[in-house]
Design a protein around this motif. Sequence first.
Motif, short mmCIF file in Angstrom:
data_model
loop_
_atom_site.label_atom_id
_atom_site.label_comp_id
_atom_site.label_asym_id
_atom_site.label_seq_id
_atom_site.Cartn_x
_atom_site.Cartn_y
_atom_site.Cartn_z
N LYS A 18 -105.83 19.32 22.73
CA LYS A 18 -106.46 19.23 24.04
C LYS A 18 -105.43 18.60 24.96
CE LYS A 18 -110.95 18.16 22.05
NZ LYS A 18 -111.88 17.06 21.81
N HIS A 210 -120.03 6.31 18.92
CA HIS A 210 -119.18 7.47 19.26
C HIS A 210 -119.47 8.55 18.22
CE1 HIS A 210 -115.29 9.50 20.45
NE2 HIS A 210 -115.52 10.03 19.26
N GLU A 386 -111.40 9.76 26.79
CA GLU A 386 -110.21 9.21 26.12
C GLU A 386 -108.95 9.58 26.88
OE1 GLU A 386 -111.97 11.19 22.67
OE2 GLU A 386 -111.10 9.62 21.42
#
Length: 401
Positions: A18, A210, A386
């Motif tokens: 990503k 998470h 993030e």
Amino acid sequence: MSGGTRVLVLNAGSSSVKYQLIDMLDGTRAAAGLVERIGERGGRLAHTPPDGGRREVLADFPDHTAALSSMAAQLELDGMGLDSPELAAVGHRVVHGGQRFTEPTLVTDEVLDHIRLLIPVAPLHNPANIAGIEVARRLRPDLPQVAVFDTAFHATLPEPAARYAIDRRTADAYRVRRYGFHGTSHQYVSRETARLLGRDPAEVNVIVLHLGNGASASAVAGGVCVETSMGLTPLEGLVMGTRSGDADPGLVFHLHRVGGLTIDEIDDLLNRRSGLLGLCGDNDMREVLRRSEEGDEEARLAFDAYVHRLRKYIGAYYAVLGRVDAIVFTAGVGENAAPVREAACAGLQALGIELDPELNEVRSGEARVVSRAYSRVTVAVVPTDEELEIARQSFALVRGA
Ligand SMILES: Nc1ncnc2c1ncn2[C@@H]1O[C@H](COP(=O)(O)OP(=O)(O)O)[C@@H](O)[C@H]1O
Ligand SMILES: CC(=O)OP(=O)(O)O
Ligand SMILES: [Mg+2]
């Protein structure tokens, strides 16, 4: 030093990368994308250029080098290639930083060698992170490359939480301790939660859940992480997509001695063929939910086991913190799966946890409260970012902030 204001963030996984190009003046994304199925047939790159459109490349990417070269070519098409003077740094997510890396770190040959030494304790992740760093350095040797570690935020774990109760000398000789992962997400989300509550992060105690492909919980007291569910490797703790989470270490001996499985086979079993996948044959929570709604028993059991583990951790971290201001759900499952949040919080009124069923069903990409106004503990959904956090930490390092 480069005078640029943009940071290219790479989050390389075992078969995907990503990336986001973030402008640090205002936090906007100049471009973003995802390369999937690296090393397999039928790879795909999906790129979102600055105009918000979308471009797709369907091709085989034999390795990360090929994937990143293709990403660089896409950025080039937008006039934002790796040679762009607007770039200040490349920020890399690196999953395991061991005991040495507890801060964002400028990558040198020596740093890269050390990240390589940590491959055995993050076999699914560190090799891909290293590939990302190597390619970016080759494409733009003069640009600062910054490694931001998943383990860093957990470096504050108190000794009793960080230690395994095993022979001390053996543990120290092999650096066996609990490191924790997803730290960049836990840090970002716990801070954003304080902001959502309109309070100073130093004053709030938060349990962060998470729940993505990998999943972990953390207990954050006044902005400092005091407990987290992953350990030496990202295998401990919650039930995940393909990972078992907590399991009796005795099962390793049993499967080896009685089942005749090799250590590598057991590693593969616990990391890649367990969790939701192992319990019901699907690792994607969307499928698990769909099947259990249709009455599929295996999928229902997988869902129940996932939620059961989550509730055990909520209870445990409640005790660790003593006072809890908020319980926060984040990442793919946490942000999207209302049934998981509902089941995780059900029947906990005695702990001051009162989910609002209607708010919980609302679909939104925003940080939001999903508990009742009178709930003593706020339950919230806070989307993680993030990439933004990695960009901020990388930019701060190269700017000497
Ligand atoms: N609408 C949804 N409902 C339930 N689960 C979802 C939904 N959307 C995504 N997910 C889950 O989120 C997971 C991916 O989470 P994500 O945080 O993107 O993971 P990672 O960053 O580790 O790849 C998927 O495996 C899927 O199970
Ligand atoms: C550390 C970890 O489990 O990461 P991910 O969720 O990206 O697999
Ligand atoms: Mg993730």
